[in-house]
Design a protein around this motif. Structure first.
Motif, PDB file in Angstrom:
ATOM      1  N   ILE A  38      58.193  57.038   3.363  1.00 28.58           N
ATOM      2  CA  ILE A  38      56.548  56.934   4.061  1.00 28.58           C
ATOM      3  C   ILE A  38      55.624  56.166   3.250  1.00 28.58           C
ATOM      4  CG2 ILE A  38      54.829  58.315   4.963  1.00 28.58           C
ATOM      5  CD1 ILE A  38      56.900  60.794   5.032  1.00 28.58           C
ATOM      6  N   PHE A  39      54.891  55.136   3.880  1.00 27.46           N
ATOM      7  CA  PHE A  39      54.102  54.461   3.141  1.00 27.46           C
ATOM      8  C   PHE A  39      52.599  54.851   3.944  1.00 27.46           C
ATOM      9  CE2 PHE A  39      55.926  51.008   0.700  1.00 27.46           C
ATOM     10  CZ  PHE A  39      57.197  51.402   1.009  1.00 27.46           C
ATOM     11  N   VAL A  40      51.548  54.677   3.152  1.00 26.29           N
ATOM     12  CA  VAL A  40      50.297  55.052   3.713  1.00 26.29           C
ATOM     13  C   VAL A  40      49.307  53.574   2.973  1.00 26.29           C
ATOM     14  CG1 VAL A  40      50.113  57.211   3.985  1.00 26.29           C
ATOM     15  CG2 VAL A  40      49.345  56.333   1.898  1.00 26.29           C
ATOM     16  N   ALA A  41      48.259  53.295   3.918  1.00 24.49           N
ATOM     17  CA  ALA A  41      47.465  52.113   3.444  1.00 24.49           C
ATOM     18  C   ALA A  41      46.081  52.222   4.185  1.00 24.49           C
ATOM     19  CB  ALA A  41      48.090  50.790   3.660  1.00 24.49           C
ATOM     20  N   GLY A  42      45.206  51.068   3.489  1.00 19.88           N
ATOM     21  CA  GLY A  42      43.985  51.237   4.494  1.00 19.88           C
ATOM     22  C   GLY A  42      42.869  51.877   3.657  1.00 19.88           C
ATOM     23  N   GLU A  43      43.116  52.864   2.777  1.00 20.06           N
ATOM     24  CA  GLU A  43      41.960  53.421   2.087  1.00 20.06           C
ATOM     25  C   GLU A  43      42.719  54.328   0.912  1.00 20.06           C
ATOM     26  OE1 GLU A  43      40.335  57.049   4.239  1.00 20.06           O
ATOM     27  OE2 GLU A  43      42.059  56.572   5.844  1.00 20.06           O
ATOM     28  N   TYR A  44      41.874  54.846   0.113  1.00 22.56           N
ATOM     29  CA  TYR A  44      42.293  55.495  -0.826  1.00 22.56           C
ATOM     30  C   TYR A  44      42.929  56.965  -0.657  1.00 22.56           C
ATOM     31  CZ  TYR A  44      42.283  58.624  -4.929  1.00 22.56           C
ATOM     32  OH  TYR A  44      42.637  59.431  -6.082  1.00 22.56           O
ATOM     33  N   ALA A  45      44.277  56.995  -1.119  1.00 20.82           N
ATOM     34  CA  ALA A  45      44.878  58.391  -0.894  1.00 20.82           C
ATOM     35  C   ALA A  45      44.876  58.978  -2.112  1.00 20.82           C
ATOM     36  CB  ALA A  45      46.368  57.866  -0.238  1.00 20.82           C
ATOM     37  N   ASP A  46      44.403  60.284  -2.183  1.00 20.23           N
ATOM     38  CA  ASP A  46      44.372  61.273  -3.426  1.00 20.23           C
ATOM     39  C   ASP A  46      45.707  61.493  -3.833  1.00 20.23           C
ATOM     40  OD1 ASP A  46      44.258  64.132  -2.536  1.00 20.23           O
ATOM     41  OD2 ASP A  46      42.914  62.954  -1.261  1.00 20.23           O
ATOM     42  N   PRO A  47      46.049  62.014  -5.011  1.00 18.57           N
ATOM     43  CA  PRO A  47      47.595  62.359  -5.398  1.00 18.57           C
ATOM     44  C   PRO A  47      47.624  63.595  -5.106  1.00 18.57           C
ATOM     45  CG  PRO A  47      46.129  61.456  -7.404  1.00 18.57           C
ATOM     46  CD  PRO A  47      45.261  61.430  -6.266  1.00 18.57           C
ATOM     47  N   THR A  48      46.924  64.272  -4.561  1.00 13.42           N
ATOM     48  CA  THR A  48      46.876  65.657  -3.899  1.00 13.42           C
ATOM     49  C   THR A  48      47.525  65.599  -2.705  1.00 13.42           C
ATOM     50  OG1 THR A  48      45.090  66.505  -4.990  1.00 13.42           O
ATOM     51  CG2 THR A  48      45.839  67.983  -3.430  1.00 13.42           C
ATOM     52  N   LEU A  49      47.001  64.905  -1.795  1.00 13.79           N
ATOM     53  CA  LEU A  49      47.263  64.336  -0.465  1.00 13.79           C
ATOM     54  C   LEU A  49      48.818  63.873  -0.430  1.00 13.79           C
ATOM     55  CD1 LEU A  49      46.947  64.189   2.539  1.00 13.79           C
ATOM     56  CD2 LEU A  49      45.830  61.893   2.260  1.00 13.79           C
TER      57      LEU A  49
END
Ligand code: AMP
Length: 590
Positions: free
Chosen positions: A357-368
């Motif tokens: 799974i990839f996310v992008a576009g904004e900061y993703a915190d390690p907890t998430l």
């Protein structure tokens, strides 16, 4: 098959022998006239990719797959979160509908180089309209359907479209929103007049068509089919205006050849998807991720693309991944946070086909990211993107045999081939600062900006030396080449002359188990210049964490000098239409 097994081998090949690297990558695309050179310096100071070569992007996305026996494979699967409908369209069927609609556009007078503005939600017809433009060499300008009339009017005047294509309605949640009032308001204020408007009539709310102006989309689809035209690699495929977070809306121009090559390579190298695999993106087609990974990359690669209209719930995403054996899911941190909230009521999930799974576009915190890994039991990574670049600047490379170092998993990864990030070259001793990219940018990135009726070199993005592209993002680059993002250059807070990024503080706050989302902004401070203020959305409004817990956690992690004393608990954070937190509007009200 990729010719490299390690990241270093791949990255060095692109940096040290760029011509060879990109001419090899260009073999993933079907050309009419294959390229003999890769990068070509333009007279205006910018550069073209594969100049002199010819191809058609629509042919690469559709015809060639039908010719090679994929006609009965699903090309597109569309799911509506509003109505719960699903449609599956094979490559054969999509080719028929696109070539018919391309004929319809021609019958309205649209030809090569003309602009067609598409203001539609994520629908099958949006993809048909985009590919039909590509087929006849018209330039599509997709505008997010949620924009109000004034934003739409500004884009109409900017690109002067010959034809505007819209849907009779869209949905906000389950609420039906008729489109005619917005389009009519935009046309009433815009100076430019299109030759025609084409409307997709949706059963939830058909529109009254205006005689001599409006045409029915589905009727036009039955026009005589047309073949793809031959285009120069550097001819424009589309214009896409940047979102509000990146300043005033600029029309980013994408070419045909470089774009097709970069996306085809990225599917194999980054997302590890082969022909026949299924790719799901939750992005609206009005944004760059929707363009690149909802439409062009999966189709050019012979994959099945799952697209979603409306905000998808965790259960809808689970069902789509399971029903269609999705191999790669591409979503946003915001969507992930919503899934986390909803999943409290759902049991664990087993999705054997899902690889990553990839996310992008904004900061993703390690907890998430950690939550997503334990929920999906799959690798979940973040990667760094801009509308301007069209594909990821830094990423994680699942197509390589070499395993990703575990230390990279919570960050935005290492540079994609051809991207050479540097920290502000005029600040040689600073460990962090604005990340700039040395020129030329790799294929797939902006071929120019649309300004005053022409494609111009994107000088607005160049630094004072003229040798670097400014990303306006701040970060650090470590010895392993990994890039660490600190946020936009305008997010940095200076406390008593020392630099701290709001995103850095957010990382700490977001790790609190009772925090759903947060944003940190700077406010003026009489003594120290600026101080941070945190806006926090608690996971459960009835039992928020205390202010002291949050401030204590931040000063414990970063030091007391950071000076976070104020925490404001809110129900929601303001977001842009593309779902990014609008930190600037928080700063204004602080
Ligand atoms: P846009 O062109 O509107 O999509 O916004 C691009 C901007 O979004 C970048 O310049 C970054 O500030 C931000 N962005 C994109 N991807 C990431 C990421 N993975 N982590 C943090 N910020 C990101």
């Amino acid at each position: 098959m990729l010719p490299w097994t390690t990241y270093e081998a791949m990255y060095n090949a692109a940096i040290n022998q760029p011509e060879q690297f990109w001419l090899d990558a260009a073999r993933r695309v079907t050309w009419e006239q294959p390229p003999v050179t890769a990068c070509h310096a333009r007279a205006d100071g910018w550069h073209d990719w594969f100049a002199g070569a010819t191809l058609n992007t629509c042919h690469n996305a559709l015809d060639r797959h039908v010719q090679s026996g994929r006609g009965m494979q699903a090309a597109l699967i569309w799911h509506s979160c509003a109505t719960n409908e699903r449609h599956i369209i094979t490559y054969q069927e999509l080719l028929g509908r696109v070539s018919g609609f391309a004929g319809g556009l021609r019958s309205l007078g649209v030809g090569q180089g003309d602009h067609v503005l598409i203001v539609m939600p994520t629908m099958v017809e949006t993809v048909i309209a985009m590919l039909a433009c590509a087929r006849i060499g018209a330039v599509h300008v997709v505008v997010f359907a949620g924009y109000a009339g004034a934003e739409l009017a500004q884009r109409i005047d900017d690109v002067a479209p010959k034809v505007i294509i819209s849907a009779s309605c869209s949905f906000q949640g389950r609420k039906v929103v008729p489109s005619a009032p917005v389009l009519d308001a935009a046309l009433a204020t815009a100076k430019h007049r299109p030759l025609a408007c084409v409307v997709v009539q949706r059963p939830a709310c058909p529109a009254a068509l205006m005689p001599a102006r409006d045409y029915d989309f589905h009727t036009l689809e039955h026009s005589a089919a047309v073949d793809p035209v031959s285009l120069r690699s550097e001819d424009p495929l589309y214009i896409l205006h940047t979102s509000g977070t990146t300043g005033t809306a600029k029309g980013i121009v994408r070419d045909n050849g470089g774009h097709a090559v970069a996306l085809a390579l990225s599917m194999a190298l980054i997302y590890d998807c082969k022909p026949g695999d299924t790719f799901l993106t939750t992005s609206d087609l009005g944004w760059v991720v929707g363009h690149s990974y909802g439409v062009y990359a999966p189709l050019i690669s012979g994959c099945t693309s799952v697209i979603v209209e409306g905000g998808a719930s965790a259960s809808a995403i689970r069902a789509l991944c399971s029903d269609y054996k999705v191999r790669c899911l591409f979503t946003t941190p915001t969507q992930m946070r919503l899934m986390r909230q909803e999943s409290r009521h759902l049991s664990g999930v087993i999705l054997p086909a899902l690889a990553h799974i990839f996310v992008a576009g904004e900061y993703a915190d390690p907890t998430l990211l950690g939550w997503a890994r334990s929920y999906f039991r799959k690798p979940v990574v973040n990667h760094w993107w801009q509308t301007e670049t069209g594909w990821s600047i830094t990423a994680h490379f699942f197509g390589l045999e070499e395993q990703e170092p575990a230390a990279l998993q919570n960050d935005i990864g290492r540079p994609a081939p051809g991207f050479n990030p540097v920290i502000g070259p005029n600040l040689p001793h600073e460990p962090c600062g604005e990340i700039v990219l040395s020129l030329p940018l790799p294929p797939g990135c902006l071929a120019g900006v649309w300004k005053e009726g022409a494609i111009r070199a994107p000088t607005v993005y160049l630094d004072e030396t003229g040798q670097y592209y400014r990303t306006f993002d701040e970060g650090m680059i470590d010895a392993a080449r990994a890039v660490h993002m600190l946020g936009r250059s305008d997010d940095v807070i200076k406390v008593a002359g020392r630099r701290i990024s709001g995103v850095q503080i957010e990382k700490i706050i977001a790790s609190h188990p009772a925090v759903h989302a947060c944003a940190v902004v700077a406010v003026p401070d009489d003594l120290r210049g600026q101080r941070p203020v945190a806006y926090v959305v608690p996971l459960d409004a009835a039992s928020p964490p205390s202010c002291e817990e949050i401030t204590g956690q931040v000063s414990h992690a970063l030091g007391r000098w950071v000076g976070l004393r104020e925490v404001r608990f809110v129900r929601h954070l303001p977001t842009t239409v593309s779902g990014k937190i609008r930190r600037r509007s928080l700063s204004v009200c602080s």
